[in-house]
Scaffold this motif. Sequence first.
Motif, PDB file in Angstrom:
ATOM      1  N   GLU A 190     -74.320 -52.835 -37.494  1.00 17.44           N
ATOM      2  CA  GLU A 190     -73.683 -53.253 -38.172  1.00 17.44           C
ATOM      3  C   GLU A 190     -71.703 -53.337 -36.310  1.00 17.44           C
ATOM      4  N   PRO A 191     -71.932 -54.150 -37.568  1.00 11.74           N
ATOM      5  CA  PRO A 191     -70.358 -54.477 -36.699  1.00 11.74           C
ATOM      6  C   PRO A 191     -68.716 -54.251 -36.649  1.00 11.74           C
ATOM      7  N   LYS A 192     -69.601 -52.772 -36.102  1.00  6.50           N
ATOM      8  CA  LYS A 192     -68.298 -52.005 -36.571  1.00  6.50           C
ATOM      9  C   LYS A 192     -68.064 -51.000 -35.022  1.00  6.50           C
ATOM     10  N   LEU A 193     -67.044 -50.505 -34.483  1.00  8.45           N
ATOM     11  CA  LEU A 193     -67.035 -49.244 -33.489  1.00  8.45           C
ATOM     12  C   LEU A 193     -66.460 -48.244 -34.491  1.00  8.45           C
ATOM     13  N   LYS A 194     -67.513 -46.742 -33.725  1.00  5.33           N
ATOM     14  CA  LYS A 194     -67.659 -46.163 -33.975  1.00  5.33           C
ATOM     15  C   LYS A 194     -67.191 -44.407 -33.439  1.00  5.33           C
ATOM     16  N   CYS A 195     -66.118 -44.223 -33.823  1.00  2.00           N
ATOM     17  CA  CYS A 195     -65.550 -42.521 -33.024  1.00  2.00           C
ATOM     18  C   CYS A 195     -66.348 -41.732 -33.297  1.00  2.00           C
ATOM     19  N   TYR A 196     -66.498 -40.752 -32.697  1.00  2.00           N
ATOM     20  CA  TYR A 196     -67.908 -39.381 -32.867  1.00  2.00           C
ATOM     21  C   TYR A 196     -66.504 -37.986 -32.987  1.00  2.00           C
ATOM     22  N   LEU A 197     -65.850 -37.450 -33.267  1.00  4.22           N
ATOM     23  CA  LEU A 197     -65.102 -36.114 -32.577  1.00  4.22           C
ATOM     24  C   LEU A 197     -66.033 -34.977 -33.096  1.00  4.22           C
ATOM     25  N   GLU A 198     -65.287 -34.077 -32.078  1.00  6.04           N
ATOM     26  CA  GLU A 198     -65.790 -32.791 -31.892  1.00  6.04           C
ATOM     27  C   GLU A 198     -64.388 -32.020 -32.014  1.00  6.04           C
ATOM     28  N   VAL A 199     -64.645 -30.645 -32.767  1.00 11.02           N
ATOM     29  CA  VAL A 199     -63.375 -29.928 -31.791  1.00 11.02           C
ATOM     30  C   VAL A 199     -64.495 -28.280 -32.536  1.00 11.02           C
ATOM     31  N   VAL A 200     -63.764 -27.878 -31.526  1.00 10.77           N
ATOM     32  CA  VAL A 200     -64.586 -25.743 -31.647  1.00 10.77           C
ATOM     33  C   VAL A 200     -63.146 -24.941 -31.931  1.00 10.77           C
ATOM     34  N   CYS A 201     -63.667 -23.996 -32.759  1.00 13.00           N
ATOM     35  CA  CYS A 201     -62.373 -23.032 -33.170  1.00 13.00           C
ATOM     36  C   CYS A 201     -62.813 -21.975 -33.377  1.00 13.00           C
ATOM     37  N   ARG A 202     -62.100 -20.808 -33.216  1.00 14.09           N
ATOM     38  CA  ARG A 202     -62.787 -19.793 -33.823  1.00 14.09           C
ATOM     39  C   ARG A 202     -62.548 -18.863 -34.947  1.00 14.09           C
ATOM     40  N   SER A 203     -62.357 -20.381 -35.733  1.00 14.65           N
ATOM     41  CA  SER A 203     -62.210 -19.927 -37.165  1.00 14.65           C
ATOM     42  C   SER A 203     -62.608 -21.221 -38.100  1.00 14.65           C
ATOM     43  N   LYS A 204     -63.284 -21.191 -38.989  1.00 14.56           N
ATOM     44  CA  LYS A 204     -63.777 -22.880 -39.981  1.00 14.56           C
ATOM     45  C   LYS A 204     -62.775 -23.145 -40.144  1.00 14.56           C
ATOM     46  N   ASN A 205     -61.710 -22.263 -40.929  1.00 14.50           N
ATOM     47  CA  ASN A 205     -59.862 -23.264 -41.464  1.00 14.50           C
ATOM     48  C   ASN A 205     -59.643 -23.446 -40.471  1.00 14.50           C
ATOM     49  N   GLU A 206     -59.521 -23.134 -38.854  1.00 15.64           N
ATOM     50  CA  GLU A 206     -58.272 -24.217 -38.853  1.00 15.64           C
ATOM     51  C   GLU A 206     -59.921 -24.416 -37.360  1.00 15.64           C
ATOM     52  N   ALA A 207     -60.756 -25.046 -37.245  1.00 15.60           N
ATOM     53  CA  ALA A 207     -61.154 -26.228 -37.187  1.00 15.60           C
ATOM     54  C   ALA A 207     -61.350 -27.431 -38.385  1.00 15.60           C
ATOM     55  N   ASN A 208     -61.216 -26.867 -39.434  1.00 14.87           N
ATOM     56  CA  ASN A 208     -61.228 -27.736 -40.272  1.00 14.87           C
ATOM     57  C   ASN A 208     -60.206 -28.747 -39.885  1.00 14.87           C
ATOM     58  N   LEU A 209     -58.596 -27.721 -39.975  1.00 17.61           N
ATOM     59  CA  LEU A 209     -57.392 -28.501 -40.545  1.00 17.61           C
ATOM     60  C   LEU A 209     -57.279 -29.226 -38.678  1.00 17.61           C
ATOM     61  N   LEU A 210     -57.493 -28.325 -38.100  1.00 14.55           N
ATOM     62  CA  LEU A 210     -57.499 -29.576 -36.615  1.00 14.55           C
ATOM     63  C   LEU A 210     -58.477 -30.474 -36.506  1.00 14.55           C
ATOM     64  N   ILE A 211     -60.101 -30.880 -36.522  1.00 16.87           N
ATOM     65  CA  ILE A 211     -59.919 -32.043 -36.687  1.00 16.87           C
ATOM     66  C   ILE A 211     -59.557 -33.509 -37.673  1.00 16.87           C
ATOM     67  N   SER A 212     -59.264 -33.106 -39.074  1.00 20.56           N
ATOM     68  CA  SER A 212     -58.155 -33.550 -39.288  1.00 20.56           C
ATOM     69  C   SER A 212     -57.070 -33.848 -38.859  1.00 20.56           C
ATOM     70  N   GLN A 213     -55.814 -33.339 -37.662  1.00 22.46           N
ATOM     71  CA  GLN A 213     -55.275 -33.642 -37.398  1.00 22.46           C
ATOM     72  C   GLN A 213     -55.495 -34.516 -35.947  1.00 22.46           C
ATOM     73  N   ILE A 214     -56.751 -34.192 -35.322  1.00 18.82           N
ATOM     74  CA  ILE A 214     -56.977 -35.155 -34.165  1.00 18.82           C
ATOM     75  C   ILE A 214     -57.562 -36.405 -34.833  1.00 18.82           C
ATOM     76  N   LYS A 215     -58.063 -36.501 -36.058  1.00 19.45           N
ATOM     77  CA  LYS A 215     -58.960 -37.875 -36.662  1.00 19.45           C
ATOM     78  C   LYS A 215     -57.643 -38.470 -37.018  1.00 19.45           C
ATOM     79  N   ALA A 216     -56.499 -37.977 -37.021  1.00 18.49           N
ATOM     80  CA  ALA A 216     -55.601 -39.310 -38.099  1.00 18.49           C
ATOM     81  C   ALA A 216     -54.393 -39.345 -36.914  1.00 18.49           C
ATOM     82  N   ALA A 217     -54.491 -39.140 -35.708  1.00 22.45           N
ATOM     83  CA  ALA A 217     -53.972 -39.179 -34.013  1.00 22.45           C
ATOM     84  C   ALA A 217     -54.480 -40.489 -33.700  1.00 22.45           C
ATOM     85  N   LEU A 218     -55.788 -40.173 -33.806  1.00 21.52           N
ATOM     86  CA  LEU A 218     -56.986 -41.377 -33.138  1.00 21.52           C
ATOM     87  C   LEU A 218     -56.891 -42.308 -33.769  1.00 21.52           C
TER      88      LEU A 218
END
Length: 223
Positions: A190-218
């Motif tokens: 498709e005519p798209k630029l795709k960005c694949y994000l991954e985070v690794v955290c000690r808890s699921k809640n931390e991972a959910n929060l961090l991935i949303s922060q990284i996604k917003a920043a990028l």
Amino acid sequence: MLRGDEVGVILGNYLIQRNKLPNSAIANSLVSSSLLGKIASKNKLVFAETLTGFKWISKIDDLLFGYEEALGYCVDPKVVNDKDGISAAVIIAQLVGELKEKGVSLTDYLDKIGEEYGFHLTDQISIRFTDLKEIDNLLTKVKNNPPTELSGYPLEKSEDLSSSKTMPSIGIRLSYKDQIRVIIRPSGTEPKLKCYLEVVCRSKNEANLLISQIKAALTKVLI
């Protein structure tokens, strides 16, 4: 609802524990989660990271299991050496039945993997263009001047995937502090630029929060 990477990790971990065949190989595409590679390493199995597209995964010798995050799973390469949803569904159903007898859900099973290896969470940003030249322009801009930090996490490494000697591909891989990974590449369909994000955290809640922060920043950087 489980993401493609989560299903891939569940299937891969289950097949590894069930078979444990020496010299077997585990594979996934480069834009998929890094978690399966860590599971394979701990179980002393060969791990291969491939280009996107199942034609590359199916070429891996002695393949036990392979997947790509876009919902493609090869659970029995000797019978079907390609992605096959029917056989994958059968294996998932078998696992669910075994877990039910123990009073355990698929989510519980995935959480146990996270407790052992860290909670790996992935997400995507997809930007559609009407002019294909704009995709090349934005990708070149990021290659030449990648974000030096995302949400306070500094950039540690920038890799131009087209310069790889073993697996050349159009795109860039950015590694940030604390195992944050970003891969940016044009879509192959498709005519798209795709960005694949991954985070690794000690808890699921931390991972959910961090991935949303990284996604917003990028997103702020790209759009």
